[in-house]
Each structure stands twice: as C-alpha cells, then as structure tokens.
Design an enzyme around this catalytic site. Structure first.
Site, PDB file in Angstrom:
ATOM      1  CG  HIS A  82      -1.749  -1.265   1.522  1.00 16.09           C
ATOM      2  ND1 HIS A  82      -2.109  -1.728   2.451  1.00 16.09           N
ATOM      3  CD2 HIS A  82      -2.126  -2.175   0.182  1.00 16.09           C
ATOM      4  CE1 HIS A  82      -2.792  -2.848   2.177  1.00 16.09           C
ATOM      5  NE2 HIS A  82      -2.793  -3.124   0.798  1.00 16.09           N
ATOM      6  CG  HIS A 239      -7.384  -3.161  -0.946  1.00 12.17           C
ATOM      7  ND1 HIS A 239      -6.682  -2.203  -0.221  1.00 12.17           N
ATOM      8  CD2 HIS A 239      -6.540  -4.320  -0.723  1.00 12.17           C
ATOM      9  CE1 HIS A 239      -5.763  -2.636   0.393  1.00 12.17           C
ATOM     10  NE2 HIS A 239      -5.453  -3.945   0.040  1.00 12.17           N
ATOM     11  CG  ASP A 243      -3.429  -5.363  -2.524  1.00  7.83           C
ATOM     12  OD1 ASP A 243      -2.976  -4.369  -1.748  1.00  7.83           O
ATOM     13  OD2 ASP A 243      -4.214  -6.078  -2.118  1.00  7.83           O
ATOM     14  CG  HIS A 266       0.003  -9.354  -2.649  1.00  8.73           C
ATOM     15  ND1 HIS A 266      -0.119  -7.825  -3.185  1.00  8.73           N
ATOM     16  CD2 HIS A 266      -0.636  -9.392  -1.845  1.00  8.73           C
ATOM     17  CE1 HIS A 266      -0.966  -7.311  -2.398  1.00  8.73           C
ATOM     18  NE2 HIS A 266      -1.117  -8.014  -1.425  1.00  8.73           N
TER      19      HIS A 266
END
Ligand SMILES: [Zn+2]
Length: 296
Positions: A82, A239, A243, A266
């Site tokens: 973030h 969100h 990421d 991720h």
C-alpha cells in the site's frame, strides 16, 4: 500527464502503527533520496550494512498475505504494497523508507494515511529526467482461473475483476487510467479485506495478529461485520487495484501499459513483473522528451 522529471520528498514523512501480521507497533520515517536511488527500505533495527532492501520485483520473497521483500542477508520488510502504491501514484521515484521492524504498519488498511504522510513531507523535483517503463508487447501469466497481464498503452491503466461466491463481494470490476488524481479520488481509501473463516488458520501460521476491524474489512458468511460497513460498494476490487499498483511499482519505474488482473493476488502480480523483466523484447525505457524540451 505524468511529470517528466524525477521526484523525491521535500522533507521527512513519519508515521507509526500496528503491524498487520506481527501485531507490534512499528515506526516509519521516509527520507529524501538522490536521483537514480529508487525506493530502498532500511531496517534500522538491524545492524548494517546488510539491513537495506531495494524495492524490486526480484527482491520479493513471500506473497501469501501481502508482499514481502528481502535481501541476501535475510533482512525482510512485509506489507509494503500500500505504501508502494502511494509512492507510485504520487510520483515519488526516490526515497529511503526507514522502518524499525519487519513490517510496514497497516494503518487503516488503505493507502490514505500513506498519501497524507507523503503530502505532509511534500515533494521536490530532481534535475534528472524520469525513466518510464513502456510495455511494447503483451506479457501474461495464468494460474488456473487467475490471470494477470500487461499490454501496450500510452497511459498506465488498471483493469481488475473479481468474482467471489460470497454475495458480500460478488462480481466487481474497475477499469481506469491511474494517475495521481484518479488514485487519490478513486483508489486510495479502499481497505484490505478478509474472511473471518480464514482468521484462525492465518493466526496459527503467525499472520494477522494485528488485524482488527480498524484495519481490515471482515466478511463473515455473507456479510461485512465492520460497524461502519463499506466505504464503497465495490471497495474490494478497488483495493485489489491498489495492491496491483504497489506490486507493479517494484518494476522500478513508472509504467506505460495496461494491466489486467482477474482474481490476481500478490503472487501472480510478482510472477507478472518477473516475466516482464525476463523478456527484454516486451518493454523499453522511455523519457518524456517533448516535455523535457518544452521545460528547457
Ligand atoms: Zn492490500
């Protein structure tokens, strides 16, 4: 239009907060750095010289629940994504991120507090031109139904789609050009989310000890249990976009390309960044020559 010159901070950005996984309080100070330095994390609680970790996709060591970078000596910093997204969106090319623990604080689970801290520090231009990474050929990574890809575009675009069985999330998609303005307005305030049913397993694995309703949107069965509810109905996919922006900034340069993520986390984002790095025919470095000429 992104700025043509490299930037760093004008002063120091300071904040502290709880580590999402470890649960301890960690302090961060982000310092100005010279042109060409990139973003470097500095574990000030560890002895030097092996306590510095350059923020690159090749330094990523874990991606299970957040992005972790580490160096050959074993120094690590977790949950950088973030902060990396905020640095990317605000055009901070060079900075030293001093942290006194193994994790960047989660703060409220979004990128808002990082943006505010960077705003308080201010930014200043450096005398060197900014080098962009332009995608010239599509690169794609696939893992089952998960997919992440980068393809040519004159802008940095993010197109993310998720589809969860829980009706609290369902099918959500966002597709936008990412710049400082759109990041501040559309993306920064969207929080991390997780399922209450996963919490026990995460804690048994030493993760999420700092997680609370103050920093994670928690879904139990089919409902969000945070007292304030959601900030936006599609907070989840927004969100995910944050990421992805943070993970892609580990390519080490602002991107000119279109990212497409389908259920990508991720791990897949890092696989994509490594696939780009591994294929020199897929990208090139470019400078904003016209702007440079106009400014000189
Ligand atoms: Zn996140």
């Amino acid at each position: 239009m992104a700025k043509a010159m490299q930037h760093t901070l004008a002063g120091h950005a300071r904040f502290s907060g709880v580590a999402l996984h470890g649960g301890q309080t960690v302090r961060v100070r982000i310092c100005p750095a010279p042109a060409g330095a990139g973003v470097v994390f500095h574990r000030i609680d560890l002895p030097g010289p092996d306590n510095r970790i350059a923020a690159t996709s090749l330094a990523v060591t874990e991606t299970r629940l957040g992005t972790v970078i580490g160096n050959d000596a074993g120094a690590k910093v977790a949950t950088i994504e973030h902060l990396m997204a905020a640095l990317s969106a605000l055009g901070v090319d060079n900075a030293i991120v001093e942290v006194d623990g193994p994790e960047i604080p989660i703060l409220d689970g979004s990128a808002t507090a990082f943006v505010k801290a960077l705003d308080r520090a201010g930014r200043r231009p450096l005398p060197n031109p900014r080098r962009f990474l332009e995608i010239v050929k599509t690169v794609e990574v696939v893992d089952g139904r998960k997919r992440a890809a980068l393809s040519p575009s004159a802008d940095f675009e993010v197109d993310f789609e998720i589809d969860f069985p829980s009706p609290a999330i369902g099918r959500q998609r966002i597709d936008l050009v990412v710049d400082e303005t759109s990041f501040r307005r559309e993306l920064a305030d969207n929080r991390t989310f997780g399922f209450l049913s996963d919490l026990e397993a995460l804690r048994a694995a030493g993760l999420a000890h700092g997680g609370s309703l103050d920093n994670v949107v928690v879904i139990d069965n089919d409902a969000v249990i945070n007292p304030g509810g959601l900030r936006r109905t599609d907070e989840f996919v927004r969100h995910n976009a944050v990421d992805a922006i943070g993970d892609l900034y580990l390519l080490g340069a602002p991107l000119l390309g279109r990212y497409e993520g389908r259920y990508a986390g991720h791990g897949l984002n890092n696989a994509l960044a490594r696939a780009v790095m591994a294929d020199p025919s897929a990208w090139r470095h470019v400078w904003r020559d016209q702007e440079l000429a106009a400014a000189s």
